[in-house]
Design an enzyme around this catalytic site. Structure first.
Site, PDB file in Angstrom:
ATOM      1  N   ILE A 196      -4.536   0.883  -0.349  1.00 23.45           N
ATOM      2  CA  ILE A 196      -4.945   2.017  -0.939  1.00 23.45           C
ATOM      3  C   ILE A 196      -6.245   1.820  -1.983  1.00 23.45           C
ATOM      4  CG2 ILE A 196      -4.681   4.088  -2.178  1.00 23.45           C
ATOM      5  CD1 ILE A 196      -1.583   3.713  -1.752  1.00 23.45           C
ATOM      6  N   GLU A 239       0.291  -1.617  -3.649  1.00 24.89           N
ATOM      7  CA  GLU A 239      -0.237  -0.534  -2.788  1.00 24.89           C
ATOM      8  C   GLU A 239      -0.410  -1.028  -1.343  1.00 24.89           C
ATOM      9  OE1 GLU A 239      -3.753  -2.041  -5.053  1.00 24.89           O
ATOM     10  OE2 GLU A 239      -1.614  -1.729  -5.412  1.00 24.89           O
TER      11      GLU A 239
END
Length: 316
Positions: A196, A239
């Site tokens: 991300i 992430e």
């Protein structure tokens, strides 16, 4: 049983020797076939039927000096263990029903039992069966609880607690092992590493609780973008995610990764007071054999960092 068959043959008790030898051979060959065809449970039920005939043979002949009834107890216990307590209800009922019928119609038997012996045997057998079933029932319940606990421990060990996705341990211990055992169903196997973009900004701006919600939200978007046969996994505590496309070549994997990237970009995270656009960078590589899996993951990671270095929100 084979030993008893030989002993009875030596003392001239030919019928009992023949029956004991017959059932010994039947048990032996059933055990062999159970190993040769281990995927089937039918051998357990065949063994249960063999116990019925063995018990009737012993009752019919009376055994050595009419002591055969004593051998019924271990046979009943074996029957309960082999077929399980539920099926054993039917097996033991049939076995004891036939035995009782024979004992109260002794003109059908070669043996001759005293009434006192028959009564004591039936009372003892009834008590024995009740205790054996109770013990088998609780053992079975205990085994089920242990099995459930084992499955839950395995699930927790192989699952990311936040996103409920498989973790790296699952991939290495289960998924890649299956792929190695059955390569035709998995290779070419394409891997995608997704990260991300600017996730730290989300944590710093909105807090880690919102960051966790974003990870869960991204998980839903990724799972909505893949096929039923694909795997979405969280391989670390941050992430970063790993997506696996089995039986997909590199060019098709890039298209699937691009579809996922667009889906994430077009669906910003929304809550009561927050609306935040999310993008992701993805690295793709394909393994043609199981020996290339680790290399493919490393190359996908290199491609991911290239995507981030050259502007993010892209597939490399």
């Amino acid at each position: 049983m084979a030993i008893l068959a030989i002993e009875n043959l030596m003392v001239g008790n030919n019928l009992l020797a023949f029956l004991l030898g017959l059932w010994s051979c039947a048990i032996f060959f059933n055990a062999i076939f159970s190993h040769l065809y281990s995927g089937s449970d039918v051998h357990y039920y065949i063994a249960g039927v063999l116990v019925i005939f063995m018990s009737l043979s012993i009752v019919y002949t009376g055994g050595y000096k009419n002591t055969g009834l004593y051998f019924i107890f271990p046979l009943l216990f074996i029957q309960i263990i082999i077929v399980g307590y539920k099926a054993a209800i039917a097996y033991v009922t049939v076995t004891m029903g036939l035995i009782v019928y024979g004992l109260y119609n002794q003109w059908l038997l070669q043996a001759n039992y005293d009434d006192e012996d028959v009564t004591r045997f039936l009372i003892s057998a009834f008590c024995f069966i009740c205790v054996a079933f109770i013990g088998e029932f609780f053992w079975n319940q205990s085994r089920k609880e242990m099995y459930r606990d084992t499955l839950e421990n395995m699930r927790q060990a192989n699952t990311d607690p936040l996103t409920k996705l498989p973790n790296r341990r699952f991939l290495e211990a289960v998924y890649f092992a299956r792929a190695t055992e059955d390569p035709a169903d998995y290779f070419p196997l394409s891997v995608v590493i997704l990260d991300i973009d600017h996730f730290k900004v989300i944590n710093d701006t909105y807090g880690h609780d919102v960051g966790d919600d974003v990870l869960v939200y991204i998980t839903k978007l990724m799972k909505a973008s893949v096929r039923a046969t694909d795997i979405v996994a969280r391989t670390g505590g941050g992430e970063e995610f790993l997506i696996i496309f089995p039986s997909v070549n590199l060019s098709d994997a890039v298209k699937l990764a691009e579809k996922m990237r667009v889906h994430i970009e077009n669906n910003p995270y929304k809550s009561a007071e927050i609306e935040h656009r999310i993008t992701a960078s993805l690295g793709v590589q394909t393994a043609l054999t199981d020996a290339q899996i680790e290399e493919a993951i490393k190359q996908a990671d290199i491609n991911l960092y290239e995507a981030k270095r050259t502007g993010r929100n892209k597939v490399v």
